[in-house]
Design an enzyme around this catalytic site. Structure first.
Site, PDB file in Angstrom:
ATOM      1  N   ASP A  73      10.414  -3.118  -7.619  1.00  0.00           N
ATOM      2  CA  ASP A  73       9.487  -2.114  -6.923  1.00  0.00           C
ATOM      3  C   ASP A  73       8.728  -1.269  -7.850  1.00  0.00           C
ATOM      4  O   ASP A  73       9.751  -0.381  -8.401  1.00  0.00           O
ATOM      5  CB  ASP A  73      10.623  -1.366  -6.096  1.00  0.00           C
ATOM      6  CG  ASP A  73       9.915  -0.395  -5.198  1.00  0.00           C
ATOM      7  OD1 ASP A  73       8.948   0.210  -5.608  1.00  0.00           O
ATOM      8  OD2 ASP A  73      10.717   0.328  -4.374  1.00  0.00           O
ATOM      9  N   PHE A 102      15.383   4.112  -4.449  1.00  0.00           N
ATOM     10  CA  PHE A 102      14.577   4.574  -3.415  1.00  0.00           C
ATOM     11  C   PHE A 102      13.793   3.470  -3.145  1.00  0.00           C
ATOM     12  O   PHE A 102      12.766   3.023  -3.919  1.00  0.00           O
ATOM     13  CB  PHE A 102      14.110   5.940  -3.565  1.00  0.00           C
ATOM     14  CG  PHE A 102      13.027   6.488  -2.428  1.00  0.00           C
ATOM     15  CD1 PHE A 102      13.766   6.948  -1.287  1.00  0.00           C
ATOM     16  CD2 PHE A 102      11.718   5.929  -2.310  1.00  0.00           C
ATOM     17  CE1 PHE A 102      12.978   7.450  -0.050  1.00  0.00           C
ATOM     18  CE2 PHE A 102      10.976   6.459  -1.113  1.00  0.00           C
ATOM     19  CZ  PHE A 102      11.677   6.967   0.100  1.00  0.00           C
ATOM     20  N   LYS A 158       1.356   3.341  -4.036  1.00  0.00           N
ATOM     21  CA  LYS A 158       0.959   4.702  -4.507  1.00  0.00           C
ATOM     22  C   LYS A 158      -0.431   4.818  -5.290  1.00  0.00           C
ATOM     23  O   LYS A 158      -1.603   4.950  -4.863  1.00  0.00           O
ATOM     24  CB  LYS A 158       2.237   5.276  -5.448  1.00  0.00           C
ATOM     25  CG  LYS A 158       3.226   5.531  -4.390  1.00  0.00           C
ATOM     26  CD  LYS A 158       4.260   6.879  -4.994  1.00  0.00           C
ATOM     27  CE  LYS A 158       4.992   7.428  -3.962  1.00  0.00           C
ATOM     28  NZ  LYS A 158       6.487   6.544  -3.878  1.00  0.00           N
TER      29      LYS A 158
END
Ligand code: PLP
Length: 400
Positions: free
Chosen positions: A216, A129, A245
């Site tokens: 990532d 993702f 995040k």
């Protein structure tokens, strides 16, 4: 007449929170919840951390935004701190994870063009993702996220996760590859942890071929897995690293960091963003790094992760329907043998917030500021919910 003016892309649980403190949230009725998701790995330092609240208030009273048409000393300071922490050379700030990956994808393509590769390709993996913008959903290895948004962005070549041979095969047939982009542990994809040696193998392949290794770490970074960055578990470094995040603990900030040849790719005018790296978010980013460093939260996440993993194993290992308990640091998963969305409601009713991803995986991303007692409370709450769910769904299966 419609009473909901929001586009229905989300399906929120029927609860709204008005206040938080540490690992706890309170709803409108004053009911208390233990937060084992922390805004999907965002509020790693918990809710309403006093030092962060103070930094936000102080900075808001001074200056929020001036644009990148002027120097931003706090951005320069955060750049240096982050680069030194991650062993990278420079950084582009943005406002979300997807944007950080967009920057990485653009960087990789430009790197290709600089090497006279006119149709540069990036190897990506199944079950990954990378975000919801057009380029990042095209990179994402999940058809559900892509369906209906064709034509997708081209230039991605997909391989199975945790499979180095598949990448070597692509390398033999596709001379246009310029980079590999992977998550060190998949987040939305169900907390898949690759074999030891996978990241090192990726590093070697990239070195042999002159490809960029893009990691990532939007979910795994900022101490989540028990190290500042997950790549440290294998003693390697990426060429490009994306973060978001946990970097802002709730203020929107993303970052794309680069090293070596990758650090020299972007030139003035190649990329940009109006909001990027404003004084407010950078002040918060600096405060987050300060707190993580002072509290040695990388070590603490490792310790808490071990405690919770062994607690979950003790409570659930012999329960039929539980396939696997796994995790690294405070990225934890209980995988069941069946879809288990109903656990969200069972947990909510018991004052516990968690997440289900990839249909069958109960995912825990609790804040790094948990006390031992709070960690144990999450373990017993999760175990209870998993048992209740399996009992109920087992009984249903028997009737059907
Ligand atoms: C959350 C996430 C993203 C996307 O971040 P947004 O801020 O939602 O755009 C990308 N990659 C990974 C690994 C993520 O966990």
């Amino acid at each position: 007449m419609t009473t909901n003016f929001q586009m229905p892309v989300f399906a929120p649980l029927p609860v709204a929170f008005t206040r938080g403190e540490g690992a706890w949230l309170w709803d409108k009725e004053g009911r208390k919840y233990l937060d084992a998701l922390c805004g999907v790995a965002v509020c790693g330092l918990g809710h309403a951390h006093p030092e962060i609240s103070k930094a936000i208030c102080d900075q808001a009273g001074k200056l929020l935004h001036t644009s990148n048409w002027y120097e931003i000393p706090l951005q320069a300071e955060l750049s240096e701190r982050l680069c030194r922490k991650a062993g990278m050379e420079n950084v582009f700030f943005c406002n979300s994870g997807a944007e950080a990956n967009e920057a990485a994808i653009k960087l990789a393509r430009l790197y290709g063009h600089q090497k006279k590769i006119l149709n540069p390709a990036i190897i990506v993996t199944e079950g990954s993702f990378h975000g919801r913008t057009l380029a990042t959903l095209s990179a994402t290895g999940n058809r559900k996220i892509q369906a209906g948004f064709e034509p997708l962005v081209t230039g991605f070549s997909r391989v199975p996760y945790n499979d180095l041979d598949a990448i070597r095969t692509v390398a033999e047939h596709n001379k246009d590859v310029v980079a590999i982009m992977v998550e060190p542990i998949t987040g939305e994809g169900g907390i898949s942890i690759p074999d030891t040696g996978y990241l090192r193998g990726l590093r070697d392949i990239c070195d042999e071929r002159g490809w960029l290794l893009i990691l990532d770490e939007i979910q795994t970074g900022m101490c989540r897995t028990g190290k500042w960055f997950a790549f440290e578990h294998e003693g390697i470094k990426p060429d490009v690293l994306t973060l978001a995040k946990g970097l802002g603990n709730g203020v929107p900030i993303g970052a794309c960091l680069a090293r070596g040849v990758a650090a020299g790719v972007f030139k003035p005018g190649n990329h940009g963003s109006t909001f990027s790296g404003n004084p407010l978010v950078c002040r918060v980013g600096l405060t987050v790094i300060d707190i993580l460093e002072k509290g040695k939260y990388d070590k603490r996440a490792a310790e808490l992760g071990k405690r919770m993993r062994s607690g979950l194993q003790k409570a659930l290992q012999d329960v039929s329907g539980v396939k696997e308990i796994r995790g690294q640091g405070l990225m934890l998963a209980v995988e069941l043998d069946r879809p288990c969305k109903e656990i969200l409601t069972l947990a909510l009713e018991r004052g516990l917030l968690l997440n289900v991803t990839a249909d069958t995986v109960v995912r825990l991303l609790p804040p790094l500021v948990l006390s031992d007692a709070e960690a144990d409370q999450i373990v017993s709450g999760v175990s209870e919910c998993v048992r209740l769910f399996l009992d109920a769904s087992g009984a249903q299966a028997a009737i059907a």
